[in-house]
Design a protein around this motif. Structure first.
Motif, PDB file in Angstrom:
ATOM      1  N   GLY A  18      -0.301   6.368  -3.390  1.00 42.42           N
ATOM      2  CA  GLY A  18      -1.288   5.294  -3.336  1.00 42.42           C
ATOM      3  C   GLY A  18      -0.884   4.179  -2.400  1.00 42.42           C
ATOM      4  O   GLY A  18      -1.709   3.635  -1.650  1.00 42.42           O
ATOM      5  N   LEU A  19       0.393   3.819  -2.405  1.00 41.21           N
ATOM      6  CA  LEU A  19       0.877   2.785  -1.494  1.00 41.21           C
ATOM      7  C   LEU A  19       0.744   3.244  -0.050  1.00 41.21           C
ATOM      8  O   LEU A  19       0.341   2.465   0.823  1.00 41.21           O
ATOM      9  CB  LEU A  19       2.333   2.442  -1.813  1.00 41.21           C
ATOM     10  CG  LEU A  19       3.006   1.429  -0.885  1.00 41.21           C
ATOM     11  CD1 LEU A  19       2.248   0.109  -0.859  1.00 41.21           C
ATOM     12  CD2 LEU A  19       4.465   1.207  -1.297  1.00 41.21           C
ATOM     13  N   ALA A  20       1.070   4.511   0.211  1.00 40.98           N
ATOM     14  CA  ALA A  20       0.927   5.038   1.575  1.00 40.98           C
ATOM     15  C   ALA A  20      -0.524   4.977   2.031  1.00 40.98           C
ATOM     16  O   ALA A  20      -0.809   4.646   3.196  1.00 40.98           O
ATOM     17  CB  ALA A  20       1.443   6.476   1.635  1.00 40.98           C
ATOM     18  N   TYR A  21      -1.462   5.266   1.127  1.00 38.07           N
ATOM     19  CA  TYR A  21      -2.884   5.184   1.487  1.00 38.07           C
ATOM     20  C   TYR A  21      -3.265   3.741   1.837  1.00 38.07           C
ATOM     21  O   TYR A  21      -3.934   3.488   2.843  1.00 38.07           O
ATOM     22  CB  TYR A  21      -3.770   5.654   0.333  1.00 38.07           C
ATOM     23  CG  TYR A  21      -3.491   7.040  -0.189  1.00 38.07           C
ATOM     24  CD1 TYR A  21      -2.849   8.002   0.584  1.00 38.07           C
ATOM     25  CD2 TYR A  21      -3.864   7.394  -1.487  1.00 38.07           C
ATOM     26  CE1 TYR A  21      -2.603   9.269   0.084  1.00 38.07           C
ATOM     27  CE2 TYR A  21      -3.623   8.658  -1.986  1.00 38.07           C
ATOM     28  CZ  TYR A  21      -2.990   9.601  -1.204  1.00 38.07           C
ATOM     29  OH  TYR A  21      -2.752  10.848  -1.711  1.00 38.07           O
ATOM     30  N   ALA A  22      -2.856   2.811   0.976  1.00 41.27           N
ATOM     31  CA  ALA A  22      -3.198   1.407   1.200  1.00 41.27           C
ATOM     32  C   ALA A  22      -2.606   0.894   2.510  1.00 41.27           C
ATOM     33  O   ALA A  22      -3.276   0.188   3.283  1.00 41.27           O
ATOM     34  CB  ALA A  22      -2.709   0.558   0.022  1.00 41.27           C
ATOM     35  N   GLN A  23      -1.371   1.256   2.771  1.00 41.23           N
ATOM     36  CA  GLN A  23      -0.717   0.802   4.001  1.00 41.23           C
ATOM     37  C   GLN A  23      -1.394   1.377   5.242  1.00 41.23           C
ATOM     38  O   GLN A  23      -1.561   0.677   6.245  1.00 41.23           O
ATOM     39  CB  GLN A  23       0.762   1.187   3.970  1.00 41.23           C
ATOM     40  CG  GLN A  23       1.576   0.402   2.949  1.00 41.23           C
ATOM     41  CD  GLN A  23       2.983   0.933   2.791  1.00 41.23           C
ATOM     42  OE1 GLN A  23       3.243   2.137   2.976  1.00 41.23           O
ATOM     43  NE2 GLN A  23       3.919   0.062   2.414  1.00 41.23           N
ATOM     44  N   GLU A  24      -1.787   2.632   5.185  1.00 43.15           N
ATOM     45  CA  GLU A  24      -2.439   3.241   6.350  1.00 43.15           C
ATOM     46  C   GLU A  24      -3.828   2.656   6.589  1.00 43.15           C
ATOM     47  O   GLU A  24      -4.220   2.410   7.733  1.00 43.15           O
ATOM     48  CB  GLU A  24      -2.534   4.762   6.172  1.00 43.15           C
ATOM     49  CG  GLU A  24      -3.209   5.501   7.316  1.00 43.15           C
ATOM     50  CD  GLU A  24      -2.452   5.402   8.636  1.00 43.15           C
ATOM     51  OE1 GLU A  24      -3.058   5.733   9.682  1.00 43.15           O
ATOM     52  OE2 GLU A  24      -1.271   5.017   8.640  1.00 43.15           O
ATOM     53  N   LEU A  25      -4.575   2.427   5.528  1.00 46.35           N
ATOM     54  CA  LEU A  25      -5.883   1.786   5.676  1.00 46.35           C
ATOM     55  C   LEU A  25      -5.720   0.410   6.320  1.00 46.35           C
ATOM     56  O   LEU A  25      -6.490   0.034   7.219  1.00 46.35           O
ATOM     57  CB  LEU A  25      -6.563   1.674   4.313  1.00 46.35           C
ATOM     58  CG  LEU A  25      -7.080   2.998   3.722  1.00 46.35           C
ATOM     59  CD1 LEU A  25      -7.373   2.825   2.233  1.00 46.35           C
ATOM     60  CD2 LEU A  25      -8.339   3.477   4.452  1.00 46.35           C
ATOM     61  N   ALA A  26      -4.719  -0.345   5.869  1.00 40.52           N
ATOM     62  CA  ALA A  26      -4.462  -1.664   6.456  1.00 40.52           C
ATOM     63  C   ALA A  26      -4.009  -1.541   7.901  1.00 40.52           C
ATOM     64  O   ALA A  26      -4.420  -2.324   8.774  1.00 40.52           O
ATOM     65  CB  ALA A  26      -3.411  -2.402   5.629  1.00 40.52           C
ATOM     66  N   ARG A  27      -3.184  -0.545   8.188  1.00 36.18           N
ATOM     67  CA  ARG A  27      -2.699  -0.328   9.554  1.00 36.18           C
ATOM     68  C   ARG A  27      -3.862  -0.063  10.511  1.00 36.18           C
ATOM     69  O   ARG A  27      -3.830  -0.452  11.680  1.00 36.18           O
ATOM     70  CB  ARG A  27      -1.717   0.841   9.559  1.00 36.18           C
ATOM     71  CG  ARG A  27      -0.953   1.023  10.869  1.00 36.18           C
ATOM     72  CD  ARG A  27       0.059   2.140  10.744  1.00 36.18           C
ATOM     73  NE  ARG A  27       1.062   1.831   9.714  1.00 36.18           N
ATOM     74  CZ  ARG A  27       1.251   2.544   8.615  1.00 36.18           C
ATOM     75  NH1 ARG A  27       0.503   3.610   8.373  1.00 36.18           N
ATOM     76  NH2 ARG A  27       2.178   2.190   7.746  1.00 36.18           N
ATOM     77  N   GLN A  28      -4.901   0.581   9.992  1.00 32.72           N
ATOM     78  CA  GLN A  28      -6.062   0.892  10.836  1.00 32.72           C
ATOM     79  C   GLN A  28      -7.082  -0.249  10.856  1.00 32.72           C
ATOM     80  O   GLN A  28      -8.143  -0.109  11.464  1.00 32.72           O
ATOM     81  CB  GLN A  28      -6.726   2.185  10.356  1.00 32.72           C
ATOM     82  CG  GLN A  28      -5.820   3.403  10.433  1.00 32.72           C
ATOM     83  CD  GLN A  28      -5.234   3.635  11.817  1.00 32.72           C
ATOM     84  OE1 GLN A  28      -5.874   3.360  12.824  1.00 32.72           O
ATOM     85  NE2 GLN A  28      -4.004   4.145  11.865  1.00 32.72           N
TER      86      GLN A  28
END
Length: 309
Positions: A18-28
């Motif tokens: 879940g953290l990886a998903y949140a970080q990637e969404l923010a990165r994009q």
């Protein structure tokens, strides 16, 4: 296509996948509402996004109750002005065989995974339909929900149910421009870390080394970051025509899971009576019976671990 200007809610995003998903969404480019049941974990997750130049806030609450679902949506709107993307990732495990599984073991997993997905998607769908700008709903499934797994009655039921709901929601939300998909991740997590078969892969990931090609390619088993790219893609405008799908991802592999289809169809005048089945079932259908659970090839010798003495 950037996610700049988009707002996402990711449940169960304090750590792990879940953290990886949140970080990637923010990165994009998306602003993110992080969710976890532990305040310190949620705050640390938000900090990783903000420190990297992103925007994030947290909601500390257990997924399942309608009140939490409503709070997640209202927080996204109050903090960032809108809601475009929902990722339902929150989950718990209570693994044990059927004859030892208590009512609480079953109800806890169903409440978080299945009911939590339902209540959160319902709240998001109501808001997205009223806003009239479409949206992206991404629900996290599991290979266990697709094929079953020993000791996971509750988890298998929840994850299979999620895929069934996704297919229904894809039909119901299509006119509103809201896509709904399930992602089936295969990655190093706290759960797979306890499985000896994956030891070499988990050790490499923990040490910051590339996983062996056997895991990444042959098994489609990788890191949380290997899954996150698909989450961000499904949240983007580029995926506007992708809906009602179950997509498997892990390591170097991406899959489209089939919907259940009949593999053999036979007709018998007068119907399939007990006597007719006794006579013909094995010859007509025996070779088409489906396997259950997942099977893995033997580990290459160089990746095997000595058996415990």
């Amino acid at each position: 296509m950037s996610l700049e200007g988009k707002v996402a809610v990711v449940t169960g995003s304090g750590r792990g996948l879940g953290l990886a998903y949140a970080q990637e969404l923010a990165r994009q480019g998306a602003s993110v509402v992080v969710n976890d049941v532990d305040a310190d974990t949620a705050a640390a997750a938000v900090a990783t996004i903000v420190d990297a130049g992103g925007r994030a806030v947290s909601v500390v609450a257990p997924v399942g109750p309608t009140a939490t679902a409503d709070l997640l949506v209202s927080t996204a709107v109050e903090a960032f002005g809108r809601l475009d993307i929902l990722v339902t990732n929150a989950g718990v495990l209570r693994d044990t065989v059927l004859w030892k599984m208590s009512d609480d073991d079953f109800d806890t997993v169903i409440n978080v995974h299945l009911r939590g997905t339902f209540t959160t998607v319902r709240a998001a769908a109501v808001h997205m339909r009223e806003a009239g700008e479409g949206g992206r709903i991404i629900c996290i499934g599991s290979p266990t929900g697709q094929r079953g797994n020993f000791g996971q009655t509750n988890y298998a039921a929840a994850k299979a149910g999620i895929v069934g709901m996704v297919r229904t929601w894809a039909l119901e939300l299509k006119r509103a421009g809201i896509t709904t998909n399930a992602v089936i991740p295969v990655a190093a997590t706290a759960m797979t870390a306890t499985v000896p078969y994956f030891a070499a892969a988990v050790e490499a990931d923990t040490a910051g080394r590339p996983m062996p090609d056997f895991f990444r390619h042959d098994l489609g088993f990788g890191t949380a970051d290997d899954v996150a790219g698909l989450i961000a893609y499904l949240g983007s405008d580029a995926a506007s025509d992708v809906t009602g799908q179950a997509l498997g991802v892990g390591g170097d592999r991406l899959q489209v899971w089939s919907h259940p289809e009949a593999v053999v169809t036979a007709y018998r005048t007068g119907g399939w009576t007990y006597d007719a089945l006794q006579e013909s079932f094995a010859s007509e259908f025996g070779s088409a019976l489906q396997t259950v659970g997942e099977s893995f090839p033997p580990l290459p010798e160089e990746l095997q671990r000595p058996a415990a003495s």
